[in-house]
Design an enzyme around this catalytic site. Structure first.
Site, PDB file in Angstrom:
ATOM      1  N   LYS A  54       6.344  -0.188   7.928  1.00 36.74           N
ATOM      2  CA  LYS A  54       6.247  -1.269   6.940  1.00 36.74           C
ATOM      3  C   LYS A  54       7.556  -2.048   6.878  1.00 36.74           C
ATOM      4  O   LYS A  54       7.569  -3.271   6.806  1.00 36.74           O
ATOM      5  CB  LYS A  54       5.915  -0.689   5.553  1.00 36.74           C
ATOM      6  CG  LYS A  54       4.457  -0.279   5.425  1.00 36.74           C
ATOM      7  CD  LYS A  54       4.177   0.498   4.157  1.00 36.74           C
ATOM      8  CE  LYS A  54       2.758   1.059   4.196  1.00 36.74           C
ATOM      9  NZ  LYS A  54       2.471   2.019   3.123  1.00 36.74           N
ATOM     10  N   GLN A  98       4.562   4.931  -1.973  1.00 32.76           N
ATOM     11  CA  GLN A  98       3.937   5.595  -0.823  1.00 32.76           C
ATOM     12  C   GLN A  98       3.328   6.921  -1.272  1.00 32.76           C
ATOM     13  O   GLN A  98       4.012   7.760  -1.854  1.00 32.76           O
ATOM     14  CB  GLN A  98       5.002   5.820   0.265  1.00 32.76           C
ATOM     15  CG  GLN A  98       4.467   6.378   1.559  1.00 32.76           C
ATOM     16  CD  GLN A  98       3.550   5.405   2.294  1.00 32.76           C
ATOM     17  OE1 GLN A  98       3.791   4.210   2.350  1.00 32.76           O
ATOM     18  NE2 GLN A  98       2.460   5.937   2.847  1.00 32.76           N
ATOM     19  N   ASP A 121      -0.716  -3.067  -3.238  1.00 36.83           N
ATOM     20  CA  ASP A 121      -1.645  -2.071  -2.677  1.00 36.83           C
ATOM     21  C   ASP A 121      -3.037  -2.223  -3.295  1.00 36.83           C
ATOM     22  O   ASP A 121      -4.002  -1.636  -2.813  1.00 36.83           O
ATOM     23  CB  ASP A 121      -1.129  -0.641  -2.947  1.00 36.83           C
ATOM     24  CG  ASP A 121      -0.569   0.022  -1.698  1.00 36.83           C
ATOM     25  OD1 ASP A 121      -0.857  -0.468  -0.582  1.00 36.83           O
ATOM     26  OD2 ASP A 121       0.147   1.033  -1.833  1.00 36.83           O
TER      27      ASP A 121
END
Ligand code: NDP
Length: 287
Positions: A54, A98, A121
């Site tokens: 990422k 995460q 997200d």
């Protein structure tokens, strides 16, 4: 029949290029680059790989990378305080945590603490609710990336019988909502589903996100079906393998995603896309 490859890697590269160009344009006009904060708590090895990927994608697209790696023993309160700080920082447009997080951290409280307008997200109940009411704002990256891949390949979804195998908040449930919103007829399967083979064999489109290597057998696939394999499983020899038995499925499907090089690259490109939306285009009303 021999399936054509749904080339997520190529489609994601195109998407990332267009994002990079948009960022260059906006920065030339005096806007700030999109800022993305990836918070990682602890040192889960798979997460380290995802976070590194990422970071690289972020930097290549001209984003400001504000990733934070916290030690595994960081408390819930410390993570919440960091999120509050990032929520208030106008150089940060997207915040993600995460997953998985260590056991002493409650992921639901963390997800709800991220401001819904920075929830790139798409896991905050506000954004899930918007997707469920056909007013999508920030949609979860993996299912939305699948939709982009299907749209860019020119595969129409309206009226298809779609079977989603896996019902997690990250993959299966938002995938169901995305497909429903495009007027596919969706069946969602999970660990309590009876006769999975029968369900899969009726599908014009199958999306599998379970986390069990080769669990969907090629012989279950209907002739001409579209097969999307979200699974990423690392085998003992270090290779990656999906949840669908690829070789036999590819003999029956019309389209199939490879693993690696299918859904995975779309997920990261969609994370960048969501962050860019927040930075330049989203009219988010939540105070
Ligand atoms: P979860 O473990 O959260 O969810 C797995 C889902 O599969 C659950 O809904 C579970 O059912 C269901 N399931 C388990 N066993 C069976 C079975 N025998 N038959 C039918 N359904 C079953 O996993 P994730 O959704 O997070 O991830 C799934 C896979 O996708 C993993 O391989 C992961 O690595 C991959 N992944 C890939 C991404 C990408 O970018 N390509 C991004 C995210 C994930 P129940 O709900 O009843 O427990």
């Amino acid at each position: 029949m021999s399936a054509k490859i749904l080339d997520g890697k190529a489609i994601a590269a195109e998407l990332r290029d267009s994002i990079q160009q948009e960022v260059e344009k906006q920065v030339a006009l005096g806007k700030k680059p999109p800022g993305l904060a990836v918070i990682m708590v602890g040192e889960d090895p798979a997460s380290q790989v995802y976070v590194r990927n990422k970071k690289i994608a972020c930097q290549k697209a001209g984003f400001k990378d504000v990733s934070v790696v916290l030690p595994a023993e960081t408390s819930q309160e410390e993570v919440l305080a960091l999120i509050d700080k990032l929520n208030a920082d106008d150089e940060v447009h997207g915040i993600i945590v995460q997953l998985p997080v260590p056991d002493h951290i409650d992921p639901e409280e963390i997800i709800e603490r991220i401001h819904p307008c920075k929830d790139v997200d798409g896991f905050h109940p506000y954004n899930v609710g918007r997707l469920a009411t056909r007013m999508p704002q920030l949609a979860p990256c993996t299912p939305h990336g699948v939709m982009t891949m299907l749209a860019k390949t020119g595969i129409p979804l309206r009226g298809l019988n779609a079977v989603v195998v896996g019902a997690s908040n990250i993959v299966g449930v938002p995938m169901m909502l995305e497909l429903l919103n495009e007027r596919a007829t969706v069946t969602v399967c999970h660990s309590a589903t009876k006769d999975l083979a029968q369900k899969v064999s009726e599908a014009d489109l199958v999306v599998v996100g379970v986390g069990i290597p080769n669990m969907v057998k090629g012989e279950w696939i209907k002739e001409g079906a579209i097969v999307i394999d979200v699974g990423i499983n690392r085998m003992d020899d270090g290779t990656l393998c999906g949840d669908v038995e690829y070789d036999t499925a590819a003999q029956r499907a019309s389209w199939i995603t490879p693993v690696p090089g299918g859904v995975g690259p779309m997920t990261i490109a969609t994370l960048l896309e969501n962050t860019m939306q927040v930075a330049y285009h989203l009219d988010c009303k939540v105070k």
